[in-house]
Design a protein around this motif. Structure first.
Motif, short mmCIF file in Angstrom:
data_model
loop_
_atom_site.label_atom_id
_atom_site.label_comp_id
_atom_site.label_asym_id
_atom_site.label_seq_id
_atom_site.Cartn_x
_atom_site.Cartn_y
_atom_site.Cartn_z
N ALA A 728 0.82 -1.21 0.00
CA ALA A 728 0.00 0.00 0.00
C ALA A 728 0.86 1.26 0.00
O ALA A 728 0.57 2.23 -0.72
CB ALA A 728 -0.93 -0.01 1.22
N ASP A 729 1.93 1.26 0.78
CA ASP A 729 2.81 2.44 0.85
C ASP A 729 3.44 2.73 -0.51
O ASP A 729 3.44 3.86 -1.00
CB ASP A 729 3.90 2.22 1.89
CG ASP A 729 3.37 2.24 3.31
OD1 ASP A 729 2.21 2.68 3.49
OD2 ASP A 729 4.11 1.82 4.22
N LEU A 730 4.01 1.70 -1.14
CA LEU A 730 4.70 1.92 -2.41
C LEU A 730 3.73 2.26 -3.53
O LEU A 730 4.02 3.11 -4.39
CB LEU A 730 5.51 0.67 -2.78
CG LEU A 730 6.74 0.41 -1.91
CD1 LEU A 730 7.39 -0.92 -2.29
CD2 LEU A 730 7.75 1.54 -2.05
N ALA A 731 2.54 1.60 -3.54
CA ALA A 731 1.56 1.91 -4.57
C ALA A 731 1.09 3.35 -4.43
O ALA A 731 0.90 4.06 -5.44
CB ALA A 731 0.38 0.95 -4.46
N GLY A 732 0.91 3.80 -3.20
CA GLY A 732 0.51 5.18 -3.00
C GLY A 732 1.61 6.16 -3.35
O GLY A 732 1.35 7.25 -3.89
N GLN A 733 2.83 5.79 -3.08
CA GLN A 733 3.97 6.68 -3.35
C GLN A 733 4.28 6.78 -4.83
O GLN A 733 4.55 7.87 -5.36
CB GLN A 733 5.19 6.16 -2.59
CG GLN A 733 6.50 6.90 -2.92
CD GLN A 733 7.69 6.22 -2.26
OE1 GLN A 733 7.56 5.46 -1.30
NE2 GLN A 733 8.87 6.49 -2.80
N LEU A 734 4.22 5.64 -5.53
CA LEU A 734 4.68 5.60 -6.92
C LEU A 734 3.56 5.66 -7.94
O LEU A 734 3.81 5.90 -9.12
CB LEU A 734 5.51 4.33 -7.15
CG LEU A 734 6.76 4.19 -6.26
CD1 LEU A 734 7.40 2.82 -6.46
CD2 LEU A 734 7.76 5.29 -6.57
N GLY A 735 2.34 5.38 -7.52
CA GLY A 735 1.22 5.41 -8.45
C GLY A 735 0.90 4.03 -8.97
O GLY A 735 1.73 3.11 -8.97
N ALA A 736 -0.32 3.88 -9.43
CA ALA A 736 -0.80 2.57 -9.87
C ALA A 736 -0.08 2.05 -11.11
O ALA A 736 -0.07 0.85 -11.38
CB ALA A 736 -2.31 2.64 -10.13
N HIS A 737 0.53 2.94 -11.89
CA HIS A 737 1.18 2.51 -13.13
C HIS A 737 2.53 1.84 -12.87
O HIS A 737 3.10 1.22 -13.77
CB HIS A 737 1.40 3.72 -14.05
CG HIS A 737 2.32 4.74 -13.45
ND1 HIS A 737 1.88 5.63 -12.48
CD2 HIS A 737 3.63 5.00 -13.65
CE1 HIS A 737 2.90 6.40 -12.12
NE2 HIS A 737 3.96 6.04 -12.82
N THR A 738 3.09 1.97 -11.68
CA THR A 738 4.41 1.40 -11.37
C THR A 738 4.28 -0.07 -11.02
O THR A 738 3.43 -0.45 -10.21
CB THR A 738 5.06 2.16 -10.21
OG1 THR A 738 5.19 3.53 -10.56
CG2 THR A 738 6.44 1.59 -9.89
N THR A 739 5.13 -0.89 -11.61
CA THR A 739 5.11 -2.32 -11.34
C THR A 739 5.85 -2.61 -10.04
O THR A 739 6.96 -2.15 -9.83
CB THR A 739 5.77 -3.09 -12.48
OG1 THR A 739 5.09 -2.80 -13.71
CG2 THR A 739 5.73 -4.59 -12.23
N LEU A 740 5.18 -3.40 -9.16
CA LEU A 740 5.78 -3.83 -7.91
C LEU A 740 6.02 -5.34 -7.97
O LEU A 740 5.34 -6.06 -8.70
CB LEU A 740 4.90 -3.48 -6.73
CG LEU A 740 4.60 -1.99 -6.51
CD1 LEU A 740 3.68 -1.80 -5.32
CD2 LEU A 740 5.88 -1.21 -6.31
N ALA A 741 6.99 -5.80 -7.20
CA ALA A 741 7.30 -7.23 -7.17
C ALA A 741 7.68 -7.64 -5.77
O ALA A 741 8.18 -6.83 -4.97
CB ALA A 741 8.44 -7.54 -8.14
N VAL A 742 7.44 -8.90 -5.49
CA VAL A 742 7.83 -9.50 -4.22
C VAL A 742 9.01 -10.43 -4.47
O VAL A 742 8.99 -11.22 -5.43
CB VAL A 742 6.65 -10.27 -3.58
CG1 VAL A 742 7.09 -10.95 -2.29
CG2 VAL A 742 5.48 -9.34 -3.33
N GLN A 743 9.99 -10.36 -3.57
CA GLN A 743 11.20 -11.14 -3.78
C GLN A 743 11.70 -11.65 -2.42
O GLN A 743 11.53 -10.98 -1.40
CB GLN A 743 12.28 -10.27 -4.43
CG GLN A 743 13.36 -11.03 -5.15
CD GLN A 743 14.09 -10.14 -6.16
OE1 GLN A 743 14.16 -8.92 -6.00
NE2 GLN A 743 14.63 -10.73 -7.21
#
Length: 880
Positions: A728-743
């Motif tokens: 939630a923090d990163l999506a809010g900071q970077l916007g919905a268009h930014t791809t996130l990944a779990v590693q």
């Protein structure tokens, strides 16, 4: 169907005797050339080719020989002027196999024409999937068997039915590559030797009222050139009291070298006339070529094409000229009236305007030169050619280069790396702030930053200095003193202030100064002799700097003599700041070799800081020589066939142009594991991914721009709530268009680093390394090396970045697994060298921990190569 003519197979080549020829695929329009060529062949040459007499070729045979499909039937011809002098061909005879045959005109046999044609034909064959050449040769045809055997390929010979059947495996081997490079070296060195050692010189375009042509003529005469000099003037019977000729053809003797000082518009006609006369080399001092714009550049390219086609090398145009101080030659074919005496320094300058000043500076310092070449627009002859010549020239021990552009940077670094092992190369490269190329230079604009160029020069052993003063400062040390064995410096001075300046300069340059010995202002010859002898005699001293700056003039001759006496034969470099004078002073010479100081003469510098700076360059060069690797590590660890298939498939899916891919599978073929990163579009997906991977995990941005920003990763997430919150923090900071990944979470603590490869148009594959911290990225703290990398080169690359101490346990960081990082760099370098389709490769981030290296992300850009890499493929001059 009309066969597509493969223009990329065309090349100008240097032959074994230093002449040139043009190689290209045969065309149907070459029918008359083929007939004329055949008519000049001896009966023996025809017999060896066709196994019997054949007085002439039928029209059908001519058509067959000149009409090929450039795939299964290929023929290459060598042209000199308008005449065909050799032909080589293959005809596919089975899967991966082709029959090969060649013919060389008798007058041109022994010039290496067949060898260079075989190199080019083998490259075309490999391009079309042919792995073997088969040739049926009569036993008496020793020339052909010699050419095939000496190519360096794996060869097999069998005798049956009166014929030797030879089979060549066209897979490049270390031997075949060494053969190619050795032939290139000899040919290019010979082509320069022909220029610098002419038996006669014609100056074309002289006038009776001064000007460029007459200046060159007078300088030739003033230098007492060993051979005849022929002025060429349309009307005058004599110029400068020397008989003149209306044109080159009218000269009644042979002409080896021609200096052209005619208007640019008339140069081409003169070149053709020189070719007909049999001139072997040209110096074009005329301006009005590439430096004037597109029209001049077209004229310049035509000049080079015509000269090479007729077998001539060209210095210039728009150049100062060339000089050779050999007493047996005494050549000053330049516009400079002042040329230093005989010495051991070879000097190459691209700038004609600057060349005169540079020669004056050499002379002012009391140094000599072996030879000098000003290349001007360097349309043909370049610094690479001079390196080939000076490598074998016994009169040259130090090489100086003033470079404004690099025509073939990768070849330059290859040659420099080999030559610098025995002869120091000192270079000034201008244009560092822009990486631009002067108007008119036949050279590409470099795509790498200037810091990368410095790194690559360092890798090649080139001593890159900042300016011309440093160029000569370093040269006078290297030319007359031995290399230091270490960084420990003994200081002897009669001035406290100057000694402290020397100490500070040593520390700043990375040297280790011992406490200076201050003799006091009144010290004389005896005091200096004792102190210098003690300094150079110490085991913990590798070099000595002597400062003599008397408050009252007088006594310098005796002091200098004593310094030279005690320093002689000590085997350690000794430098001086002697009365604030610069150069090879007469008082500090050990003797004279003609006008040149003898070895052991002590160089003097205007200030102790300048002496220390020159010494620091010599120390680093000596350290480079001592640390030269024996070779690259075993390359069998990588499955190159599987890697090439991956690349081929990816390009085929993308239509064969360019594609960006996840490089995980590609790196796996080289033993490099990339930890999987699971893209997620929601918090629920993030939690599920964490369960599959095993906590703790990290949630991070994977977009290239977002990765470079601070705060785009959340580490050490060990419960579902933490994973949700991080998403939630990163999506809010970077916007919905930014791809996130779990590693999966990498072991901590670790230092983030970045490893990249770029396939530079000039240098080929280059590996870069830097730390991944935001500050390091912003400051451009990266280092570069040419691929492939030896283990020693990988170690040097890691230590070249300014932030390297963070990897070795300094500033509160724990020491990390640097050896594993170096191994990763070696593998990445292998991949880059093996796969020319890899236009770019980024491993980001690479975490270096206490026990190993973890690669968390890797992307590659693949591109179908348009031709061989720089300095790759068969021998050939820079195309025009």
């Amino acid at each position: 169907m009309v066969a597509h003519y493969p223009a990329h197979w065309e090349a100008d080549v240097v032959l074994a005797d230093g002449g040139t020829a043009h190689v290209r695929p045969i065309r149907p329009a070459d029918a008359d050339r083929m007939r004329a060529f055949y008519a000049r062949l001896s009966d023996e040459s025809i017999y060896f080719r066709f196994f019997g007499p054949r007085p002439e070729l039928s029209d059908r045979e001519v058509t067959r020989f000149t009409t090929v499909d450039y795939v299964d039937r290929v023929a290459l011809i060598a042209l000199i002027g308008m005449e065909m002098v050799a032909v080589i061909r293959y005809d596919r005879s089975g899967p991966g196999e082709a029959e090969v045959a060649f013919l060389v005109e008798d007058a041109h046999q022994g010039r290496g024409v067949a060898s260079v044609l075989l190199e080019h034909l083998a490259a075309t064959a490999r391009e079309h999937g042919i792995q073997r050449f088969v040739a049926d040769v009569l036993p008496a045809n020793r020339r052909m068997t010699g050419v095939l055997r000496q190519a360096g390929y794996t060869a097999d010979s069998r005798f049956a039915d009166g014929v030797v059947r030879m089979t060549l495996d066209l897979t490049p081997t270390e031997t075949s590559q060494e053969v190619t490079l050795s032939r290139e070296h000899r040919a290019e060195a010979r082509s320069i030797e022909r220029l610098l050692n002419p038996g006669s010189v014609a100056v074309i375009g002289v006038s009776r009222a001064g000007g460029v042509g007459q200046t060159v003529l007078r300088n030739l005469l003033a230098a007492d050139f060993a051979g005849p000099v022929y002025p060429v003037h349309r009307e005058a019977k004599a110029v400068a009291a020397v008989r003149a000729y209306p044109n080159v053809s009218a000269i009644d003797g042979e002409v080896d070298l021609a200096v052209l000082a005619v208007p640019a518009a008339g140069v081409i006609d003169v070149v053709k006339e020189c070719a007909e006369k049999g001139v072997r080399g040209l110096i074009v001092v005329s301006s009005g070529f590439g430096e004037t714009g597109p029209e001049g550049r077209a004229r310049q390219d035509e000049l080079v094409r015509i000269a090479r086609a007729y077998g001539l090398r060209v210095v210039g145009p728009n150049c100062l000229g060339i000089a050779n101080t050999d007493p047996a030659v005494r050549l000053n074919a330049t516009l400079a009236a002042t040329v230093p005496g005989r010495g051991k320094v070879g000097f190459f300058s691209q700038s004609g305007a600057l060349g005169t000043a540079l020669l004056q500076r050499v002379a002012q310092r009391g140094m000599g030169i072996s030879s000098f070449v000003s290349a001007g627009n360097r349309a043909d002859v370049s610094g690479n050619d001079l390196l080939q010549y000076w490598e074998e020239d016994p009169a040259t021990e130090v090489i100086l280069l003033y470079l404004e552009s690099l025509g073939n940077p990768r070849k330059f670094t290859r040659l420099a790396r080999r030559i610098a092992r025995k002869k120091p190369i000192v270079a000034v490269k201008s244009g560092g702030t822009t990486q631009g190329v002067p108007t008119g230079h036949a050279a590409p604009v470099l795509g790498l930053p200037d810091t990368a160029l410095s790194s690559l020069f360092e890798q090649a052993g080139v001593i890159r200095v900042d300016d011309l003063v440093q160029l000569f400062d370093v040269a006078q040390l290297l030319a007359y003193q031995p290399l230091p064995k270490g960084p420990r410096v003994g200081l002897v001075s009669n001035s406290d202030a100057l000694a402290l300046l020397a100490v500070d300069a040593c520390v700043a340059a990375g040297l280790s100064p011992l406490p200076p010995v201050n003799l006091g202002a009144g010290a004389g010859a005896a005091e200096f002799g004792t102190a210098v002898a003690e300094a150079v005699g110490r085991d913990d001293v590798d070099a000595a700097v002597v400062v003599y700056m008397p408050p009252i003039p007088g006594g310098g001759q005796e002091v200098a003599g004593e310094i030279v006496r005690v320093a002689g034969g000590c085997g350690k470099p000794v430098l001086a700041t002697f009365e604030g004078r610069r150069g090879m002073l007469a008082e500090l010479r050990t003797g004279m070799k003609g006008p040149d100081p003898a070895p052991g003469s002590i160089p003097s510098y205007a200030a102790p800081e300048e002496a220390v700076r020159a010494l620091a360059y010599a120390v680093r060069h000596a350290r480079w020589r001592d640390g030269l690797p024996d070779g690259h590590a075993d390359r069998e660890a990588a499955d190159t066939r599987a890697a090439r298939e991956l690349v081929r498939e990816a390009l085929a899916e993308a239509g064969g142009v360019e594609v960006e891919i996840d490089a995980t599978r590609l790196l796996a073929e080289y033993g490099v594991e990339v930890w999987p990163a699971v893209p997620v579009a929601s918090a629920d997906e993030a939690v599920a991914a964490a369960e599959r991977l095993g906590r703790p995990v990290a949630v991070r941005a994977v977009d290239e721009e977002a990765v470079r920003r601070a705060g785009t990763v959340r580490l050490g997430l060990s419960d579902p709530a933490g994973v949700r919150q991080a998403f939630a923090d990163l999506a809010g900071q970077l916007g919905a268009h930014t791809t996130l990944a779990v590693q999966r979470m990498a072991p901590q603590p670790a230092v983030p680093t970045v490893v990249s490869v770029v396939d530079d148009p000039g240098f080929g594959p280059v590996v870069s390394f830097g730390l991944g911290e935001v500050a390091a990225r912003l400051l451009g703290d990266r280092a570069y090396r040419l691929a492939p990398l030896s283990p020693d080169e990988a170690a040097s690359l890691v230590r070249s970045v300014r932030a390297a101490p963070l990897l070795f346990g300094e500033y509160g960081y724990p020491p990390v697994a640097v050896t594993a990082l170096e191994g990763l760099l070696v593998q990445v370098g292998r991949l880059a060298d093996d796969l020319p389709e890899v236009a770019r490769l980024d491993l980001d981030p690479v975490l270096v921990g206490e026990s190993g290296v973890v690669v968390l992300g890797a992307r590659a850009v693949l591109r179908s190569p348009e031709g061989p890499r720089p300095d790759g493929g068969p021998r050939g001059l820079r195309p025009v």
